[in-house]
Design an enzyme around this catalytic site. Structure first.
Site, PDB file in Angstrom:
ATOM      1  N   ARG A 308       0.861  -1.179   0.000  1.00 55.86           N
ATOM      2  CA  ARG A 308       0.000   0.000   0.000  1.00 55.86           C
ATOM      3  C   ARG A 308       0.901   1.234   0.000  1.00 55.86           C
ATOM      4  NH1 ARG A 308      -3.430  -2.975  -1.415  1.00 55.86           N
ATOM      5  NH2 ARG A 308      -5.416  -3.429  -0.416  1.00 55.86           N
ATOM      6  N   GLU A 337      -4.460   7.426  -4.653  1.00 55.03           N
ATOM      7  CA  GLU A 337      -4.493   6.738  -5.949  1.00 55.03           C
ATOM      8  C   GLU A 337      -5.698   7.239  -6.714  1.00 55.03           C
ATOM      9  OE1 GLU A 337      -4.553   2.557  -5.119  1.00 55.03           O
ATOM     10  OE2 GLU A 337      -2.487   2.532  -4.469  1.00 55.03           O
ATOM     11  N   HIS A 356      -2.116   0.398  -9.301  1.00 54.72           N
ATOM     12  CA  HIS A 356      -2.606  -0.623  -8.368  1.00 54.72           C
ATOM     13  C   HIS A 356      -3.255  -1.781  -9.142  1.00 54.72           C
ATOM     14  CE1 HIS A 356      -4.141  -1.240  -3.986  1.00 54.72           C
ATOM     15  NE2 HIS A 356      -3.975  -2.405  -4.590  1.00 54.72           N
TER      16      HIS A 356
HETATM   17  O1  LIG Z   1      -5.593  -6.009  -1.417  1.00 58.97           O
HETATM   18  C1  LIG Z   1      -5.488  -6.619  -2.472  1.00 58.97           C
HETATM   19  O2  LIG Z   1      -5.689  -7.827  -2.574  1.00 58.97           O
HETATM   20  C2  LIG Z   1      -5.131  -5.901  -3.717  1.00 58.97           C
HETATM   21  O3  LIG Z   1      -4.547  -4.693  -3.456  1.00 58.97           O
HETATM   22  C3  LIG Z   1      -6.333  -5.756  -4.593  1.00 58.97           C
HETATM   23  O4  LIG Z   1      -7.280  -4.956  -4.031  1.00 58.97           O
END
Ligand SMILES: O=C(O)[C@H](O)CO
Length: 393
Positions: A308, A337, A356
């Site tokens: 993240r 994002e 992402h």
């Molecule tokens: O958290 C997750 O699995 C990925 O970032 C997809 O949302």
């Protein structure tokens, strides 16, 4: 044939009944329904879900549902982003009566009684107190994806609602993106593409050279299921693998991928040519990589983030990239994002950013949904839950 399958189902259901709190009515009904219970679905290699049996159990256990009706699920945000979402809705419809947010808002009184589960697709929109207050029969929020940092787990659990995620489905595609970013950054793939299509560039210049990953050291921070899949792939590239994690992996697991544990993150940062972030975002990992950590890295090192955005102090990263404290960064995640168009990270040529897309594959969208469905049905059915996420105490 049906008789054999029926008795097979009976064995399964007897074992389920032993562990669950299914009501007596279900037990009584089962005799007359068992011959019809021959459909089974396999959710990845680990979960075998017997759909017909579940429906019977759910029907019997749910006061707000009519006989034979599928349980209602509120669908959050199946937007038009992946082009495969009609298939996804079809998959969900096999198990649930789908209720969109629009339908819910148009007929709140009736819908709010029916809804026992919410399916969250791709992190948005978030679930707030107001929504929870309007769903008195809600039992489970099934998140499609592993990261649940967009959900307030404590608040949700105060409503007696469970949260589940999909760690198995995301592991391979997210690890692939980590490798893709590492290779793309190492070999300057994006710049290479730009050069190839640029009308005035004849060939690459000697000051435009990449670096090799083979034989280099990869430091993986966060050795959960995704981190481990990255290690498996990196081994095939003949990389030396270091990892840092809250818990050390078992010796056999380390040996299988040739990974060496660094109890101190500092050691990993100092030795790695590529550092890949694969941790969950929690208060402990927020801004895990800041100025100090970046300065510990080699000036030739590359930072890759597939977890993240907020795991990195982004201002510190901009400064480090501008001043060549590290060689480059490759980010699948940022905050926010997307980044605002004037963000300095977008103007640096030693950064690659993808929007992402760790799980943005046709396959992952489906396997995540299947895993989420299995979780939701397990909760509604009073069965052991494959992947539940708990708030931190
Ligand atoms: O958290 C997750 O699995 C990925 O970032 C997809 O949302």
């Amino acid at each position: 044939m049906f008789r054999r399958k029926g008795s097979h189902m009976l064995r399964i259901l007897t074992s389920l009944l032993g562990r669950s709190n299914l009501p007596y009515k279900f037990n009584r009904q089962f005799g007359s329904h068992r011959r019809r219970c021959h459909r089974s679905l396999i959710y990845n290699q680990r979960y075998r879900i017997h759909a017909c049996a579940e429906r019977q159990a759910i029907t019997a256990g749910t006061k707000v549902m009519a006989e034979g009706e599928l349980p209602a699920v509120l669908i959050l945000d199946i937007g038009g982003t992946h082009g495969v979402l009609e298939d996804l809705a079809a998959l969900l419809k096999k198990h649930f009566q789908l209720i969109t947010m629009k339908e819910f808002l148009a007929n709140k009184e009736e819908m709010s009684k029916k809804i026992q589960s919410v399916f969250v697709f791709e992190r948005r929109p978030t679930i707030d107190r107001e929504l929870l207050e309007s769903l008195p029969n809600l039992k489970v929020i099934g998140n499609s994806g592993v990261g649940v940092d967009h959900l307030d787990l404590k608040m949700i659990s105060s409503f007696g609602v469970k949260v589940t995620n999909t760690p198995h489905a995301v592991a391979d595609p997210t690890a692939d993106i980590g490798m893709a970013l590492m290779l793309a950054s190492a070999r300057r793939l994006v710049e290479g593409c730009q050069i190839a299509v640029s009308p005035d560039t004849k060939s690459f210049a000697v000051d435009w050279l990449g670096v090799e990953v083979s034989g280099a050291t990869l430091g993986i921070i966060g050795m959960g299921s995704i981190g481990y899949k990255v290690a498996q792939r990196a081994r095939a590239f003949n990389m030396r693998i270091l990892y840092h994690n809250r818990n050390r992996r078992r010796k056999e697991e380390e040996e299988a991928v040739g990974a060496h544990y660094c109890a101190k993150m500092k050691d990993l940062l100092q030795q790695s040519d590529f550092v890949m972030l694969v941790v969950n975002l929690t208060p402990e990992t927020h801004k895990l990589i800041g100025k100090k950590e970046l300065e510990l890295m080699k000036p030739t090192a590359t930072l890759i983030n597939i977890s993240r955005g907020a795991v990195i102090d982004q201002d510190a990263l901009v400064e480090a990239l501008q001043n060549k404290v590290i060689r480059a960064a490759a980010l699948d995640v940022t905050y926010p994002e997307p980044l605002p168009r004037d963000h300095p990270l977008l103007n640096l040529n030693n950064v690659i950013i993808t929007p992402h897309i760790g799980t943005a594959t046709v396959q992952a969208i489906h396997t995540m949904a299947e895993e989420a469905v299995a979780n939701i049905l397990a909760v509604l059915n009073g069965q052991p839950i494959p992947s539940q996420v708990f708030p931190k105490l």
